[in-house]
Scaffold this motif. Structure first.
Motif, PDB file in Angstrom:
ATOM      1  N   LEU A 133       0.509  -1.289   0.113  1.00 48.09           N
ATOM      2  CA  LEU A 133       0.063   0.220  -0.043  1.00 48.09           C
ATOM      3  C   LEU A 133       1.456   1.132  -0.046  1.00 48.09           C
ATOM      4  CD1 LEU A 133      -2.560  -0.820  -0.068  1.00 48.09           C
ATOM      5  CD2 LEU A 133      -3.432   0.301   2.144  1.00 48.09           C
ATOM      6  N   GLY A 134       2.010   1.045   0.163  1.00 46.80           N
ATOM      7  CA  GLY A 134       2.584   2.662   0.138  1.00 46.80           C
ATOM      8  C   GLY A 134       4.048   1.875   1.335  1.00 46.80           C
ATOM      9  N   TYR A 136       5.497   3.034   4.071  1.00 44.96           N
ATOM     10  CA  TYR A 136       4.704   3.177   5.499  1.00 44.96           C
ATOM     11  C   TYR A 136       5.068   1.565   6.070  1.00 44.96           C
ATOM     12  CZ  TYR A 136       1.006   3.693   3.653  1.00 44.96           C
ATOM     13  OH  TYR A 136      -0.799   3.416   2.804  1.00 44.96           O
ATOM     14  N   LEU A 138       2.948  -0.607   8.651  1.00 44.08           N
ATOM     15  CA  LEU A 138       1.254  -1.277   9.288  1.00 44.08           C
ATOM     16  C   LEU A 138       1.593  -2.356   9.941  1.00 44.08           C
ATOM     17  CD1 LEU A 138      -1.706  -0.780   6.349  1.00 44.08           C
ATOM     18  CD2 LEU A 138      -0.467   0.828   8.077  1.00 44.08           C
ATOM     19  N   GLY A 140      -1.016  -5.169  10.235  1.00 45.22           N
ATOM     20  CA  GLY A 140      -0.430  -6.865   8.913  1.00 45.22           C
ATOM     21  C   GLY A 140      -1.199  -5.853   7.588  1.00 45.22           C
TER      22      GLY A 140
HETATM   23  C1  9D3 Z   1       8.227  -4.043  11.577  1.00 46.65           C
HETATM   24  C2  9D3 Z   1       8.298  -5.362  10.843  1.00 46.65           C
HETATM   25  N1  9D3 Z   1       9.319  -5.323   9.482  1.00 46.65           N
HETATM   26  C3  9D3 Z   1      10.465  -5.855   9.804  1.00 46.65           C
HETATM   27  C4  9D3 Z   1      11.763  -6.068  11.173  1.00 46.65           C
HETATM   28  C5  9D3 Z   1       9.070  -6.034   8.646  1.00 46.65           C
HETATM   29  C6  9D3 Z   1       7.024  -6.083   8.926  1.00 46.65           C
HETATM   30  C7  9D3 Z   1       6.128  -6.645   8.605  1.00 46.65           C
HETATM   31  C8  9D3 Z   1       5.353  -7.582   8.383  1.00 46.65           C
HETATM   32  C9  9D3 Z   1       6.593  -4.504   8.961  1.00 46.65           C
HETATM   33  C10 9D3 Z   1       5.720  -4.795   8.680  1.00 46.65           C
HETATM   34  C11 9D3 Z   1       4.243  -6.336   8.500  1.00 46.65           C
HETATM   35  C12 9D3 Z   1       3.215  -6.181   8.121  1.00 46.65           C
HETATM   36  N2  9D3 Z   1       2.551  -4.748   6.850  1.00 46.65           N
HETATM   37  C13 9D3 Z   1       1.237  -5.755   5.808  1.00 46.65           C
HETATM   38  O1  9D3 Z   1       1.490  -6.737   6.515  1.00 46.65           O
HETATM   39  C14 9D3 Z   1       1.394  -4.734   5.201  1.00 46.65           C
HETATM   40  C15 9D3 Z   1       2.009  -3.057   4.849  1.00 46.65           C
HETATM   41  C16 9D3 Z   1       2.238  -2.264   4.921  1.00 46.65           C
HETATM   42  O2  9D3 Z   1       3.440  -2.054   6.131  1.00 46.65           O
HETATM   43  N3  9D3 Z   1       2.363  -1.819   4.764  1.00 46.65           N
HETATM   44  C17 9D3 Z   1       2.582  -1.450   3.441  1.00 46.65           C
HETATM   45  N4  9D3 Z   1       1.469  -1.895   2.953  1.00 46.65           N
HETATM   46  C18 9D3 Z   1       1.242  -3.049   3.057  1.00 46.65           C
HETATM   47  S1  9D3 Z   1       0.539  -4.460   2.330  1.00 46.65           S
HETATM   48  C19 9D3 Z   1       1.122  -5.467   4.341  1.00 46.65           C
END
Ligand code: 9D3
Length: 255
Positions: A133-134, A136, A138, A140
């Motif tokens: 989605l971009g 930043y 999130l 999940g």
């Molecule tokens: C904070 C953990 N991060 C690395 C140590 C990796 C990470 C894993 C899982 C960061 C975010 C997520 C959960 N995000 C999504 O499932 C997600 C997402 C997002 O965080 N930002 C933009 N689009 C999307 S689509 C799914």
């Protein structure tokens, strides 16, 4: 169009896609939504779906096995070809063009991840496309999956009425929308551009186009390729620029 969502939080979707044009589209049967919990495809007493990663390190990973079984059941629930999308920070950025592309498919399966992510072997074997989605962080993939569904459903035939479709066109042309004004008990017509009260519809359309071009130039220069504007649009934008008071930053950005 049929949507299937694989998520550890099924309730999230039942609530959030029930309102507005999208909610009505599901009610009217223009789209169908089916939500699946991979936890229902575990076989151990703990109904375990997460495991520590091979190689160590912090956080947990969604296991391949329950996801494989879950997706098998999802695919078998309907004969139409299921295109699988994993919402993930590693995906390509979601755009209106991508929404259009997905809206042309009969079936979309969306996997919303939790924890640090999903066992790569499941992704390699079963996922057609990763979408982000971009840039930043999130917590999940549920909100991203719901966002994709919202953007796709409103593009399906019969979902939007003519009025909404016209609005949609004005964004699909790659420009920001013009400002809007309406009746106010307390403000009257103070601050409303004269032309909008004139009743001259040709002049009003011209003003709106100029505002769209000008706002895009000010706020989102990345969307505007000035070399590809029609002569009429180039003239409107030049007019808008000339009316700006003060000096805009050299890159055209509005602070
Ligand atoms: C904070 C953990 N991060 C690395 C140590 C990796 C990470 C894993 C899982 C960061 C975010 C997520 C959960 N995000 C999504 O499932 C997600 C997402 C997002 O965080 N930002 C933009 N689009 C999307 S689509 C799914």
């Amino acid at each position: 169009m049929r949507f299937d969502v694989i998520t550890l939080f099924p309730d999230y979707f039942r609530q959030c896609l029930q309102v507005g044009v999208v909610g009505r589209a599901f009610e009217r049967g223009l789209a169908g939504l089916h939500v699946w919990n991979p936890r229902d495809f575990t076989h151990d007493n703990y109904r375990r779906i997460d495991e520590r990663p091979f190689g160590g390190g912090p956080g947990m990973v969604m296991m391949a096995d329950p996801l494989m079984e879950c997706l098998d059941a999802v695919v078998q629930a309907d004969e139409a070809l299921a295109y699988t999308v994993y919402l993930s920070p590693q995906g390509r950025p979601f755009t209106q063009a991508k929404a259009r592309e997905l809206a042309a498919r009969p079936r979309l399966v969306l996997l919303a991840g939790r924890y640090e992510g999903v066992d790569q072997r499941f992704l390699d074997a079963r996922i057609d496309e990763e979408i982000s989605l971009g840039d930043y962080v999130l917590s999940g993939g549920e909100l991203p999956a719901a966002t994709v569904i919202d953007a796709v459903v409103r593009l399906l035939d019969g979902v939007l009425n003519d009025a909404d479709s016209a609005i949609q066109d004005s964004f699909e042309n790659g420009l920001l929308d013009c400002p809007h004004f309406t009746r106010s008990e307390t403000l009257g017509t103070d601050g409303v551009p004269e032309v909008l009260l004139s009743g001259n519809h040709a002049l009003i359309a011209r003003w709106r186009r100029k505002q769209s071009l000008g706002r895009t130039w000010l706020k989102r220069p990345d969307l505007l390729d000035e070399s590809r504007l029609s002569q009429a649009d180039a003239a409107l934008l030049a007019e808008f620029k000339a009316e700006q008071t003060g000096n805009p930053p050299a890159d055209g950005r509005n602070p």
